[in-house]
Design a protein around this motif. Structure first.
Motif, PDB file in Angstrom:
ATOM      1  N   ARG A  22      47.066  15.883  48.325  1.00 29.23           N
ATOM      2  CA  ARG A  22      45.799  16.554  48.634  1.00 29.23           C
ATOM      3  C   ARG A  22      44.897  16.602  47.406  1.00 29.23           C
ATOM      4  NH1 ARG A  22      43.298  21.094  50.183  1.00 29.23           N
ATOM      5  NH2 ARG A  22      44.295  22.357  48.595  1.00 29.23           N
ATOM      6  N   MET A  23      45.500  16.867  46.244  1.00 27.51           N
ATOM      7  CA  MET A  23      44.722  16.922  44.999  1.00 27.51           C
ATOM      8  C   MET A  23      44.144  15.550  44.666  1.00 27.51           C
ATOM      9  SD  MET A  23      44.566  19.973  43.965  1.00 27.51           S
ATOM     10  CE  MET A  23      44.655  20.564  45.623  1.00 27.51           C
ATOM     11  N   CYS A  24      44.943  14.503  44.902  1.00 27.92           N
ATOM     12  CA  CYS A  24      44.461  13.138  44.625  1.00 27.92           C
ATOM     13  C   CYS A  24      43.270  12.808  45.525  1.00 27.92           C
ATOM     14  CB  CYS A  24      45.568  12.109  44.844  1.00 27.92           C
ATOM     15  SG  CYS A  24      46.755  12.100  43.503  1.00 27.92           S
ATOM     16  N   THR A  25      43.338  13.233  46.785  1.00 26.50           N
ATOM     17  CA  THR A  25      42.239  12.948  47.712  1.00 26.50           C
ATOM     18  C   THR A  25      40.960  13.652  47.241  1.00 26.50           C
ATOM     19  OG1 THR A  25      43.886  12.901  49.443  1.00 26.50           O
ATOM     20  CG2 THR A  25      41.604  13.009  50.168  1.00 26.50           C
ATOM     21  N   LEU A  26      41.078  14.922  46.874  1.00 29.89           N
ATOM     22  CA  LEU A  26      39.892  15.666  46.397  1.00 29.89           C
ATOM     23  C   LEU A  26      39.352  15.035  45.118  1.00 29.89           C
ATOM     24  CD1 LEU A  26      40.708  19.493  46.801  1.00 29.89           C
ATOM     25  CD2 LEU A  26      39.232  18.078  48.218  1.00 29.89           C
ATOM     26  N   ARG A  27      40.262  14.724  44.203  1.00 30.25           N
ATOM     27  CA  ARG A  27      39.859  14.139  42.924  1.00 30.25           C
ATOM     28  C   ARG A  27      39.175  12.784  43.144  1.00 30.25           C
ATOM     29  NH1 ARG A  27      43.673  11.503  39.258  1.00 30.25           N
ATOM     30  NH2 ARG A  27      44.125  10.346  41.166  1.00 30.25           N
ATOM     31  N   ASP A  28      39.758  11.948  43.995  1.00 28.49           N
ATOM     32  CA  ASP A  28      39.189  10.614  44.213  1.00 28.49           C
ATOM     33  C   ASP A  28      37.798  10.704  44.834  1.00 28.49           C
ATOM     34  OD1 ASP A  28      41.447   9.627  43.106  1.00 28.49           O
ATOM     35  OD2 ASP A  28      42.375   8.968  44.982  1.00 28.49           O
ATOM     36  N   TYR A  29      37.629  11.623  45.757  1.00 29.68           N
ATOM     37  CA  TYR A  29      36.310  11.831  46.363  1.00 29.68           C
ATOM     38  C   TYR A  29      35.317  12.240  45.268  1.00 29.68           C
ATOM     39  CZ  TYR A  29      32.588  14.175  48.947  1.00 29.68           C
ATOM     40  OH  TYR A  29      31.371  14.583  49.407  1.00 29.68           O
ATOM     41  N   PHE A  30      35.721  13.197  44.450  1.00 31.17           N
ATOM     42  CA  PHE A  30      34.847  13.676  43.376  1.00 31.17           C
ATOM     43  C   PHE A  30      34.484  12.527  42.424  1.00 31.17           C
ATOM     44  CE2 PHE A  30      34.148  15.416  39.129  1.00 31.17           C
ATOM     45  CZ  PHE A  30      33.114  16.306  39.390  1.00 31.17           C
ATOM     46  N   LEU A  31      35.505  11.755  42.034  1.00 28.78           N
ATOM     47  CA  LEU A  31      35.268  10.681  41.055  1.00 28.78           C
ATOM     48  C   LEU A  31      34.354   9.588  41.617  1.00 28.78           C
ATOM     49  CD1 LEU A  31      38.724  10.230  39.279  1.00 28.78           C
ATOM     50  CD2 LEU A  31      36.768  11.612  38.587  1.00 28.78           C
ATOM     51  N   THR A  32      34.528   9.264  42.902  1.00 30.63           N
ATOM     52  CA  THR A  32      33.679   8.225  43.502  1.00 30.63           C
ATOM     53  C   THR A  32      32.224   8.678  43.484  1.00 30.63           C
ATOM     54  OG1 THR A  32      35.504   7.823  44.984  1.00 30.63           O
ATOM     55  CG2 THR A  32      33.441   6.775  45.576  1.00 30.63           C
ATOM     56  N   GLU A  33      32.010   9.931  43.830  1.00 28.14           N
ATOM     57  CA  GLU A  33      30.635  10.435  43.885  1.00 28.14           C
ATOM     58  C   GLU A  33      30.033  10.594  42.494  1.00 28.14           C
ATOM     59  OE1 GLU A  33      28.800  10.905  46.732  1.00 28.14           O
ATOM     60  OE2 GLU A  33      30.535   9.895  47.607  1.00 28.14           O
ATOM     61  N   ILE A  34      30.842  11.066  41.580  1.00 30.05           N
ATOM     62  CA  ILE A  34      30.321  11.366  40.240  1.00 30.05           C
ATOM     63  C   ILE A  34      30.033  10.074  39.456  1.00 30.05           C
ATOM     64  CG2 ILE A  34      32.336  11.607  38.689  1.00 30.05           C
ATOM     65  CD1 ILE A  34      29.667  14.239  39.229  1.00 30.05           C
ATOM     66  N   ALA A  35      30.715   8.998  39.841  1.00 25.40           N
ATOM     67  CA  ALA A  35      30.486   7.716  39.148  1.00 25.40           C
ATOM     68  C   ALA A  35      29.031   7.263  39.309  1.00 25.40           C
ATOM     69  CB  ALA A  35      31.434   6.657  39.710  1.00 25.40           C
ATOM     70  N   LYS A  36      28.353   7.776  40.366  1.00 25.34           N
ATOM     71  CA  LYS A  36      26.954   7.393  40.602  1.00 25.34           C
ATOM     72  C   LYS A  36      26.023   8.091  39.615  1.00 25.34           C
ATOM     73  CE  LYS A  36      28.083   7.132  45.501  1.00 25.34           C
ATOM     74  NZ  LYS A  36      28.142   7.944  46.706  1.00 25.34           N
ATOM     75  N   ASN A  37      26.546   9.116  38.963  1.00 26.39           N
ATOM     76  CA  ASN A  37      25.713   9.916  38.075  1.00 26.39           C
ATOM     77  C   ASN A  37      25.912   9.487  36.623  1.00 26.39           C
ATOM     78  OD1 ASN A  37      24.384  11.994  36.765  1.00 26.39           O
ATOM     79  ND2 ASN A  37      24.858  13.411  38.440  1.00 26.39           N
ATOM     80  N   LYS A  38      24.945   8.740  36.109  1.00 23.89           N
ATOM     81  CA  LYS A  38      25.153   8.114  34.797  1.00 23.89           C
ATOM     82  C   LYS A  38      25.078   9.101  33.620  1.00 23.89           C
ATOM     83  CE  LYS A  38      25.854   4.141  36.588  1.00 23.89           C
ATOM     84  NZ  LYS A  38      27.136   4.295  37.264  1.00 23.89           N
TER      85      LYS A  38
END
Ligand SMILES: Cc1ncc(COP(=O)(O)O)c(C=O)c1O
Length: 369
Positions: A261-277
């Motif tokens: 569950r933590m990996c899923t939340l983290r991966d979602y966060f990381l995918t979205e945050i990667a758009k923010n330079k």
């Protein structure tokens, strides 16, 4: 309010609180008393001791109750330094350890011990070659944490343990952040500090694992009635121990599910945050627990972000030493500049975090920037 500071502390799980309640009211005897009231409390403490031991694969006799990981770290380091002083007066630790390890070592230095503080590599990991080179004939103890509270970095305990065991040096691990986040293999580890409040148990209770085979001992730091094999006196706090036992049992049982569950939340966060330079991650997720994210801003300050988002409970540096906006010594030791460290925040997810919480966080981050 959205709570994203599970690395600072966690709420007590309701299943744990429920289990504790009777031990505040009806089962109130002193576990050291020989009458039925005492023996009933002792039986509950014994069950809890078995549960804590099982969570790390230890024998119940290897668990010594303390008031938390701060006390466990003090007892492990000072207690072994004092007891094994005839071997030498040298200790090795890392610059990125918790203050309860660093301050204990600094106090020992004032009393004549020598301490080597190893710098981490840029990714936060210990340099094993440096560790090997730092060891001396008079080295009594190596103390390295498993999961860093600020960055989530996981140290390679098995490799460190092989090195210390080969040289017959005691190895202490601060595992305050570990239970429920990842498994802990106690092989070749002599002392392990644990606490309940990072794992959905109550505050004010912890334990020190002290290896029995071969037998390791520590000099007591609190004197009194001789409880806990004479190594930690004081009336046993039955309800707290019952709470820690239950919390560790649940954390151990649900570990894999929770990790996913933590990996899923983290991966979602990381995918979205990667758009923010204008946001950079301070952790490298190859060797970091998924629930702790440490990031830094480049165009706003961490302080400004936190002030403009009071509904987000996140942390700058570690809560255990947050004295205003002191730059994190952990990030500084990993090579970040004062400004980079000052503009970093720690976000930590936990059992009650949801995708919705992460969405709100992401919205706040992009709005601020
Ligand atoms: C890695 C680590 N060690 C030790 C401690 C101290 O634990 P306690 O609050 O139980 O004294 C903490 C947190 O506070 C921690 O994160």
């Amino acid at each position: 309010m959205i709570y994203l500071d599970y690395a600072a502390t966690t709420p007590v799980d309701e299943r744990v609180a429920e289990k504790m309640l009777p031990f505040l009211t009806s089962v109130f005897g002193n576990p050291a008393s020989t009458h039925a009231f005492g023996q009933k409390a002792k039986a509950a403490v014994d069950v809890a001791r078995r549960e804590v031991a099982a969570a790390i694969g230890a024998d119940p006799a290897e668990i010594i109750w303390t008031s938390g990981a701060t006390e466990s770290n003090n007892l492990a380091i000072r207690g072994s330094a004092e007891l094994y002083v005839s071997k030498g007066k040298h200790i090795v630790t890392m610059k990125t350890e918790h203050p309860s390890v660093l301050e204990t070592c600094q106090q020992l230095e004032k009393e004549g011990w020598t301490v080597t503080y190893l710098a981490p590599q840029k990714n936060g990991l210990i340099d094993l070659e440096n560790l090997k080179q730092s060891l001396r004939d008079d080295t009594v103890l190596v103390s390295v944490m498993q999961v860093n509270n600020e960055t989530g970095v996981i140290q390679p305990l098995e490799k460190i343990a092989e090195i210390t065991a080969a040289k017959n040096i005691l190895f202490h691990v601060d595992a305050a952040q570990s239970i429920g986040k990842l498994a802990l293999d106690i092989k070749n580890i002599d002392l392990i500090s644990l606490c309940a409040h990072k794992s959905y148990g109550p505050k004010g209770i912890g334990a020190l694992y002290i290896r029995r085979k071969p037998r390791v001992r520590v000099a007591p730091q609190i004197y009194g009635g001789g409880q806990e094999q004479g190594m930690r006196s004081g009336t046993l706090a039955t309800h707290q121990m019952v709470g820690m036992g239950e919390a560790f049992m649940i954390a151990h049982r649900e570990l894999q599910e929770e990790q996913k569950r933590m990996c899923t939340l983290r991966d979602y966060f990381l995918t979205e945050i990667a758009k923010n330079k204008s946001i950079t991650l301070n952790n490298n997720f190859d060797h970091v627990v998924p629930s702790i994210i440490n990031l830094r801003f480049s165009i706003i300050t961490a302080e400004a972000f936190m002030k403009s988002n009071p509904e987000l409970a996140i942390s700058s540096g570690s809560a255990c030493q947050s004295k205003g906006i002191e730059p994190s010594y952990v990030l500084r030791a990993m090579g970040l500049s004062v400004d980079e460290a000052k503009n970093s925040v720690r976000i930590s997810f936990g059992r009650f975090s949801t995708k919705r919480d992460v969405e709100t966080l992401l919205q706040a981050l992009s709005a601020a920037i």
